[in-house]
Design a protein around this motif. Structure first.
Motif, short mmCIF file in Angstrom:
data_model
loop_
_atom_site.label_atom_id
_atom_site.label_comp_id
_atom_site.label_asym_id
_atom_site.label_seq_id
_atom_site.Cartn_x
_atom_site.Cartn_y
_atom_site.Cartn_z
N GLY A 220 0.89 -1.17 -0.05
CA GLY A 220 -0.09 0.15 0.08
C GLY A 220 1.03 1.35 -0.05
N ASP A 221 2.04 1.30 0.87
CA ASP A 221 2.99 2.28 0.69
C ASP A 221 3.57 2.31 -0.48
OD1 ASP A 221 2.36 2.95 3.42
OD2 ASP A 221 3.91 2.11 4.47
N LYS A 222 3.81 1.41 -1.20
CA LYS A 222 4.57 1.54 -2.54
C LYS A 222 3.56 2.23 -3.55
CE LYS A 222 7.54 0.35 -5.78
NZ LYS A 222 7.80 -1.01 -6.05
N VAL A 223 2.25 1.92 -3.56
CA VAL A 223 1.24 2.39 -4.36
C VAL A 223 1.32 3.80 -4.08
CG1 VAL A 223 -1.15 2.55 -4.57
CG2 VAL A 223 -0.05 0.51 -4.83
N LEU A 224 1.16 4.26 -2.85
CA LEU A 224 1.28 5.78 -2.58
C LEU A 224 2.29 6.43 -2.94
CD1 LEU A 224 -0.49 5.51 1.34
CD2 LEU A 224 -1.50 6.13 -1.04
N THR A 225 3.43 5.96 -2.80
CA THR A 225 4.89 6.56 -3.25
C THR A 225 4.83 6.71 -4.85
OG1 THR A 225 6.05 5.69 -1.27
CG2 THR A 225 7.27 6.46 -3.18
N VAL A 226 4.45 5.92 -5.52
CA VAL A 226 4.39 5.55 -7.02
C VAL A 226 3.37 6.69 -7.42
CG1 VAL A 226 3.88 4.35 -9.04
CG2 VAL A 226 5.34 3.41 -7.41
N VAL A 227 2.19 6.70 -6.93
CA VAL A 227 1.32 7.85 -7.28
C VAL A 227 1.69 9.07 -7.01
CG1 VAL A 227 -0.99 8.70 -7.17
CG2 VAL A 227 -0.73 6.01 -7.46
N GLY A 228 2.17 9.28 -6.10
CA GLY A 228 2.75 10.60 -5.70
C GLY A 228 3.85 11.03 -6.70
N ARG A 229 4.65 10.08 -6.97
CA ARG A 229 5.88 10.69 -8.09
C ARG A 229 5.23 10.94 -9.26
NH1 ARG A 229 8.32 5.89 -8.36
NH2 ARG A 229 7.59 5.37 -10.57
N ARG A 230 4.25 9.97 -9.58
CA ARG A 230 3.79 10.46 -10.85
C ARG A 230 2.87 11.61 -11.11
NH1 ARG A 230 1.15 4.39 -11.93
NH2 ARG A 230 3.03 3.25 -12.31
N LEU A 231 2.27 11.71 -9.96
CA LEU A 231 1.34 13.24 -9.89
C LEU A 231 2.78 14.39 -10.02
CD1 LEU A 231 -0.93 12.56 -7.07
CD2 LEU A 231 -1.59 12.70 -9.54
N ASN A 232 3.88 14.21 -9.39
CA ASN A 232 4.76 15.14 -9.59
C ASN A 232 5.46 15.23 -10.68
OD1 ASN A 232 5.94 17.09 -7.69
ND2 ASN A 232 6.81 15.34 -6.15
N GLU A 233 5.29 14.35 -11.51
CA GLU A 233 6.19 14.42 -12.88
C GLU A 233 5.07 15.19 -14.05
OE1 GLU A 233 6.34 10.36 -13.72
OE2 GLU A 233 8.21 10.01 -12.57
#
Length: 595
Positions: A220-233
């Protein structure tokens, strides 16, 4: 989980430097652990300097504080006890109510010996000739300034690091709420100067709890981290924060491309952020919903702007998830209405404003009345009639669906008992909320109520939704078995939509299937519907259950339903739902007409 405020308090308590804040009345409103240790008490909030210092020293403090309240910063040595001096940096602070105060940090405390040493240059200077005095003072001031500047630089560096920690989400590395609040204020100031609008959006991961439950919290934390990074991109996004849980907030530049193109671009960004996430050897499919509000079109205040974005997100999720929605003020009006309904719901139940209306259930072969279904109706004193679907949606959101049903059952049983006793109807059909059907002692209490009112269980039918039993099939099954064993009839409502799980038909003690109204209404417009209804009738015969067709409004529908062997019908062709007095009159007239 500790709050952001409590987290910030822990950070300041960890500092070795005393930190305190005052309001414009010179009263302390905050102090960290080091400050409490310095002054020797924790009973200072709401008090001013006069509670602990002599008046001559209080006057010195207040003179300096007033300068800071006026917008100046200060760095001074202040006597805080006999032979004890504090090097204190004070900075103006705007408090939440808009008034001015100050925040201060004590960089060093000096005992009398050190203070004497620090002040020896003053006595020495007074013994010198004027020219020497001037030179000595300038040299001493320069040395002291350099020393103070070094102390100040160290404190500012520590302060910057502390703020960075306090404004960062530990899981994703993004800024948190505290950091986002600062960013949105900066964005508003920049927009006022440039005239360029910007958007604030709230985005969350749909059904994130299921991801945690299925794959574990690390995934779940991995999903949040990846989604956050994609939003930042995303190219137009200039700030992204983890707002909390599975929710993100972002600030985005808005090109002048029109609302339709903006919505399309927003949707493309959502799709980019919510592509599947690879976690080790597994591929986790995810989706997300988003809502946006625009500054300054929708609001010119940060709090209101974020509230509107949140409203847009809520409505996007309610409309089916996996969607984006840009706020307009019709959404706000709708949200105010929904909030009003949920707020007034407890009072409406207590005052008996929610009442049962009754719709007859007709035998298809003999056209006689077999029973009535009790349906909730509420006419709000200001909003007028509340749509039943909206009523139960909001009652469910407010965790009051069970209260509405219980109130409705009590009224309906009392009103309908004479109809059952004199044979006007054979049974009363009652809808059971999802919360009730999985409540451990529901069947026992319900049967006890029937016994107390001297109503036979055989004259009662309870209607359940298949979606209501999937949360706890074991408890639902136990309740239904107990009701069925006592003679209560069980009907599966709205069959033909949603789950329509054949396994449920085999496992549950069902007596009736109620065809969903949408299927009946589609007769004559979709050739496949007729074949589907015929198939359902064959299934019902195989399972030995009766079928009730809801939503009969035309003679064509009635004729077709009768021709395929459906047992019972209800709908506006026979009667709309009516309040007790009108249904009582209708039943008498219908009996005579059929006779």
């Amino acid at each position: 989980m500790i709050s952001a405020l409590e987290h910030l308090r822990q950070i300041f308590d960890a500092l070795p430097y005393p930190v305190f804040a005052k309001n414009g009345k010179h009263q302390w409103i905050y102090g960290n652990a080091a400050f409490e240790q310095l002054i020797g008490t924790d009973d200072y909030i709401g008090k001013d300097d006069s509670a602990y210092f002599p008046m001559e020293q209080v006057k010195v403090f207040r003179t300096q504080d007033r300068r800071v309240f006026g917008g100046e910063e200060s760095l001074n040595e202040e006597e805080i006890g006999e032979g004890l001096f504090a090097l204190t940096r004070k900075i103006p602070l705007t408090l939440p109510d808009g008034s001015l105060g100050l925040v201060a940090i004590i960089l060093a405390t000096l005992k009398s010996d050190a203070a004497t040493t620090d002040r020896a240059w003053i006595s020495e200077a007074l013994r010198r000739e004027p020219a020497e005095q001037k030179q000595h003072l300038e040299t001493s001031w320069s040395e002291r300034h350099e020393e103070l500047q070094q102390r100040l630089t160290a404190v500012e560096s520590m302060h910057s690091s502390t703020l960075q920690i306090a404004r960062t989400d530990a899981t994703t590395g993004l800024m948190n709420r505290l950091g986002f609040d600062a960013e949105i204020e900066k964005a508003i100031l920049a927009s006022k100067e440039s005239g360029k609008p910007f958007g604030v959006a709230f985005i969350d991961v749909d059904r994130f709890k299921q991801i945690n439950d299925r794959f574990g919290h690390a995934s779940g934390d991995k999903v949040l981290t990846v989604v956050g990074r994609r939003l930042n991109e995303l190219s137009d996004v200039f700030a992204v924060a983890r707002w909390g849980g599975d929710e993100f907030a972002l600030l985005t530049e808005l090109p002048n491309i029109g609302l339709e193109a903006l919505s399309q671009g927003f949707e493309e960004a959502r799709q980019y952020a919510f592509r599947p996430v690879k976690d080790g050897n597994r591929r986790i499919s995810i989706s997300g919903s988003a809502g946006m509000a625009v500054y300054p079109d929708d609001a010119t205040d940060a709090e209101e702007l974020m509230r509107y974005a949140d409203i847009a997100l809520i409505r996007a999720k309610q409309s089916g998830r996996g969607r984006v929605l840009i706020f307009d003020h019709k959404l706000n009006d709708a949200e105010k209405r929904r909030t009003r309904i949920m707020r007034d719901l407890p009072e409406a139940i207590a005052n008996g404003e929610i009442v049962p209306y009754y719709q007859p259930i007709i035998c298809t072969s003999k056209r006689t009345v077999r029973g009535v279904e009790a349906l909730a109706r509420w006419t709000h004193k200001e909003l007028g009639p509340i749509d039943p679907a909206e009523l139960f949606e909001l009652a469910h959101m407010a965790a009051m669906a069970s209260d509405v049903d219980k109130h409705l059952r009590t009224m309906a049983l009392e009103q309908v008992k004479p109809w059952l006793d004199n044979g006007l109807i054979n049974y009363l059909s009652l809808n059971i909320s999802p919360q009730d059907i999985v409540c451990e002692d529901f069947a026992e209490k319900f049967l006890g109520r029937l016994k107390a009112m001297e109503i036979s269980p055989q004259s009662i039918c309870v209607e359940i939704l298949e979606s209501a039993i999937v949360s706890d099939l074991g408890l639902a099954h136990a309740n239904l078995e107990q009701l069925s064993a006592a003679g209560v009839k069980i009907a599966l409502d709205d069959y033909g939509t949603g789950f329509s799980n054949l396994r449920a038909l085999l496992d549950l003690p069902l007596d009736k299937l109620k065809l969903d109204q949408s299927l009946v209404r589609a007769l004559g417009t979709n050739n496949k519907v007729g074949n589907l209804l015929i198939s359902i009738m064959e299934l019902a015969k195989a399972l030995d259950v009766r079928v009730v067709a809801e939503g009969i409004e035309t003679r064509l529908q009635s004729s077709f339903i009768t021709s395929i062997g459906c047992d019972l019908m209800q709908g506006y062709l026979f009667s709309p739902p009516l309040p007790y007095a009108q249904m009582n009159e209708w039943l008498g007239e219908y009996r005579e007409k059929v006779a």
